[in-house]
Design a protein around this motif. Sequence first.
Motif, PDB file in Angstrom:
ATOM      1  N   THR A 116     -10.326 -30.089  -0.534  1.00  0.00           N
ATOM      2  CA  THR A 116      -9.854 -29.057  -1.448  1.00  0.00           C
ATOM      3  C   THR A 116      -8.836 -29.660  -2.414  1.00  0.00           C
ATOM      4  OG1 THR A 116     -10.162 -27.372   0.250  1.00  0.00           O
ATOM      5  CG2 THR A 116      -8.714 -26.804  -1.585  1.00  0.00           C
ATOM      6  N   ALA A 117      -9.043 -29.448  -3.717  1.00  0.00           N
ATOM      7  CA  ALA A 117      -8.104 -29.939  -4.727  1.00  0.00           C
ATOM      8  C   ALA A 117      -6.898 -29.000  -4.783  1.00  0.00           C
ATOM      9  CB  ALA A 117      -8.782 -30.002  -6.085  1.00  0.00           C
ATOM     10  N   GLN A 118      -5.703 -29.585  -4.946  1.00  0.00           N
ATOM     11  CA  GLN A 118      -4.479 -28.795  -5.022  1.00  0.00           C
ATOM     12  C   GLN A 118      -3.352 -29.625  -5.611  1.00  0.00           C
ATOM     13  OE1 GLN A 118      -3.608 -27.878  -0.777  1.00  0.00           O
ATOM     14  NE2 GLN A 118      -5.356 -29.243  -0.641  1.00  0.00           N
ATOM     15  N   ARG A 119      -2.245 -28.961  -5.908  1.00  0.00           N
ATOM     16  CA  ARG A 119      -1.090 -29.640  -6.506  1.00  0.00           C
ATOM     17  C   ARG A 119      -0.287 -30.372  -5.438  1.00  0.00           C
ATOM     18  NH1 ARG A 119       1.004 -25.670 -11.116  1.00  0.00           N
ATOM     19  NH2 ARG A 119       2.811 -26.982 -10.859  1.00  0.00           N
ATOM     20  N   THR A 120       0.348 -31.462  -5.828  1.00  0.00           N
ATOM     21  CA  THR A 120       1.100 -32.285  -4.870  1.00  0.00           C
ATOM     22  C   THR A 120       2.451 -31.695  -4.495  1.00  0.00           C
ATOM     23  OG1 THR A 120       1.945 -33.646  -6.674  1.00  0.00           O
ATOM     24  CG2 THR A 120       0.007 -34.467  -5.515  1.00  0.00           C
ATOM     25  N   GLU A 121       2.830 -30.580  -5.087  1.00  0.00           N
ATOM     26  CA  GLU A 121       4.094 -29.944  -4.675  1.00  0.00           C
ATOM     27  C   GLU A 121       3.953 -29.269  -3.313  1.00  0.00           C
ATOM     28  OE1 GLU A 121       3.539 -25.799  -7.155  1.00  0.00           O
ATOM     29  OE2 GLU A 121       4.415 -27.520  -8.155  1.00  0.00           O
ATOM     30  N   ARG A 122       2.752 -29.172  -2.805  1.00  0.00           N
ATOM     31  CA  ARG A 122       2.515 -28.552  -1.500  1.00  0.00           C
ATOM     32  C   ARG A 122       2.797 -29.545  -0.374  1.00  0.00           C
ATOM     33  NH1 ARG A 122      -0.037 -23.838  -1.561  1.00  0.00           N
ATOM     34  NH2 ARG A 122      -0.633 -24.148   0.591  1.00  0.00           N
ATOM     35  N   ASP A 123       3.297 -29.032   0.751  1.00  0.00           N
ATOM     36  CA  ASP A 123       3.501 -29.854   1.948  1.00  0.00           C
ATOM     37  C   ASP A 123       2.372 -29.670   2.955  1.00  0.00           C
ATOM     38  OD1 ASP A 123       5.932 -30.956   1.074  1.00  0.00           O
ATOM     39  OD2 ASP A 123       7.052 -29.237   1.820  1.00  0.00           O
ATOM     40  N   PHE A 124       1.541 -28.642   2.735  1.00  0.00           N
ATOM     41  CA  PHE A 124       0.410 -28.351   3.603  1.00  0.00           C
ATOM     42  C   PHE A 124      -0.799 -27.995   2.751  1.00  0.00           C
ATOM     43  CE2 PHE A 124       4.182 -27.374   6.010  1.00  0.00           C
ATOM     44  CZ  PHE A 124       3.924 -27.940   7.240  1.00  0.00           C
ATOM     45  N   CYS A 125      -1.981 -28.324   3.225  1.00  0.00           N
ATOM     46  CA  CYS A 125      -3.205 -27.969   2.515  1.00  0.00           C
ATOM     47  C   CYS A 125      -3.358 -26.451   2.488  1.00  0.00           C
ATOM     48  CB  CYS A 125      -4.413 -28.599   3.193  1.00  0.00           C
ATOM     49  SG  CYS A 125      -5.984 -28.131   2.436  1.00  0.00           S
ATOM     50  N   CYS A 126      -3.698 -25.915   1.325  1.00  0.00           N
ATOM     51  CA  CYS A 126      -3.841 -24.461   1.185  1.00  0.00           C
ATOM     52  C   CYS A 126      -5.098 -23.946   1.879  1.00  0.00           C
ATOM     53  CB  CYS A 126      -3.845 -24.060  -0.286  1.00  0.00           C
ATOM     54  SG  CYS A 126      -5.174 -24.777  -1.254  1.00  0.00           S
ATOM     55  N   ARG A 127      -6.015 -24.828   2.254  1.00  0.00           N
ATOM     56  CA  ARG A 127      -7.250 -24.377   2.911  1.00  0.00           C
ATOM     57  C   ARG A 127      -7.246 -24.645   4.421  1.00  0.00           C
ATOM     58  NH1 ARG A 127     -13.408 -26.259   1.734  1.00  0.00           N
ATOM     59  NH2 ARG A 127     -14.385 -24.639   3.003  1.00  0.00           N
ATOM     60  N   CYS A 128      -6.988 -25.883   4.815  1.00  0.00           N
ATOM     61  CA  CYS A 128      -7.117 -26.231   6.239  1.00  0.00           C
ATOM     62  C   CYS A 128      -5.782 -26.353   6.960  1.00  0.00           C
ATOM     63  CB  CYS A 128      -7.918 -27.522   6.393  1.00  0.00           C
ATOM     64  SG  CYS A 128      -7.047 -29.023   5.877  1.00  0.00           S
ATOM     65  N   GLY A 129      -4.667 -26.378   6.219  1.00  0.00           N
ATOM     66  CA  GLY A 129      -3.354 -26.431   6.853  1.00  0.00           C
ATOM     67  C   GLY A 129      -2.882 -27.822   7.240  1.00  0.00           C
ATOM     68  N   ALA A 130      -3.612 -28.860   6.829  1.00  0.00           N
ATOM     69  CA  ALA A 130      -3.183 -30.227   7.141  1.00  0.00           C
ATOM     70  C   ALA A 130      -1.805 -30.481   6.534  1.00  0.00           C
ATOM     71  CB  ALA A 130      -4.185 -31.240   6.581  1.00  0.00           C
ATOM     72  N   ALA A 131      -0.946 -31.139   7.286  1.00  0.00           N
ATOM     73  CA  ALA A 131       0.391 -31.469   6.794  1.00  0.00           C
ATOM     74  C   ALA A 131       0.314 -32.729   5.956  1.00  0.00           C
ATOM     75  CB  ALA A 131       1.333 -31.682   7.969  1.00  0.00           C
ATOM     76  N   PHE A 132       0.845 -32.664   4.737  1.00  0.00           N
ATOM     77  CA  PHE A 132       0.893 -33.819   3.863  1.00  0.00           C
ATOM     78  C   PHE A 132       2.245 -34.512   4.018  1.00  0.00           C
ATOM     79  CE2 PHE A 132      -1.849 -31.121   0.845  1.00  0.00           C
ATOM     80  CZ  PHE A 132      -3.016 -31.537   1.454  1.00  0.00           C
ATOM     81  N   ARG A 133       2.213 -35.832   4.235  1.00  0.00           N
ATOM     82  CA  ARG A 133       3.416 -36.651   4.256  1.00  0.00           C
ATOM     83  C   ARG A 133       3.257 -37.691   3.165  1.00  0.00           C
ATOM     84  NH1 ARG A 133       2.872 -38.924   9.820  1.00  0.00           N
ATOM     85  NH2 ARG A 133       4.330 -40.414   8.981  1.00  0.00           N
ATOM     86  N   TYR A 134       4.343 -38.005   2.480  1.00  0.00           N
ATOM     87  CA  TYR A 134       4.297 -38.922   1.345  1.00  0.00           C
ATOM     88  C   TYR A 134       5.119 -40.164   1.653  1.00  0.00           C
ATOM     89  CZ  TYR A 134       2.339 -34.869  -0.970  1.00  0.00           C
ATOM     90  OH  TYR A 134       1.536 -33.793  -1.301  1.00  0.00           O
ATOM     91  N   LEU A 135       4.485 -41.335   1.494  1.00  0.00           N
ATOM     92  CA  LEU A 135       5.145 -42.608   1.822  1.00  0.00           C
ATOM     93  C   LEU A 135       6.459 -42.798   1.088  1.00  0.00           C
ATOM     94  CD1 LEU A 135       2.265 -45.245   1.961  1.00  0.00           C
ATOM     95  CD2 LEU A 135       3.820 -44.601   3.799  1.00  0.00           C
ATOM     96  N   ASP A 136       6.487 -42.473  -0.206  1.00  0.00           N
ATOM     97  CA  ASP A 136       7.709 -42.723  -0.963  1.00  0.00           C
ATOM     98  C   ASP A 136       8.863 -41.844  -0.461  1.00  0.00           C
ATOM     99  OD1 ASP A 136       6.565 -40.394  -1.976  1.00  0.00           O
ATOM    100  OD2 ASP A 136       6.937 -40.903  -4.078  1.00  0.00           O
ATOM    101  N   GLU A 137       8.587 -40.655   0.053  1.00  0.00           N
ATOM    102  CA  GLU A 137       9.625 -39.799   0.607  1.00  0.00           C
ATOM    103  C   GLU A 137      10.058 -40.250   1.992  1.00  0.00           C
ATOM    104  OE1 GLU A 137       8.207 -35.794   0.397  1.00  0.00           O
ATOM    105  OE2 GLU A 137       8.018 -35.888  -1.777  1.00  0.00           O
ATOM    106  N   GLU A 138       9.129 -40.768   2.783  1.00  0.00           N
ATOM    107  CA  GLU A 138       9.459 -41.225   4.123  1.00  0.00           C
ATOM    108  C   GLU A 138      10.346 -42.471   4.081  1.00  0.00           C
ATOM    109  OE1 GLU A 138       6.859 -41.010   7.259  1.00  0.00           O
ATOM    110  OE2 GLU A 138       6.460 -38.948   6.724  1.00  0.00           O
TER     111      GLU A 138
END
Length: 59
Positions: A31-53
Amino acid sequence: MRSQHSKNVGPSDILLPSRGVKTLTCPHCWTAQRTERDFCCRCGAAFRYLDEERGARVG
């Protein structure tokens, strides 16, 4: 054997390189979505970003 995209299989944390781009495609449900999200709007997968970690490490 279950498919990886079966509704019974919960998505785990997905590690992405950066929020530097405006959109992303969830690698779990495609599912395409904006990167301001921390979770997928469809399946709920948690997004983690290397540069933030890297910046969040406490020394």
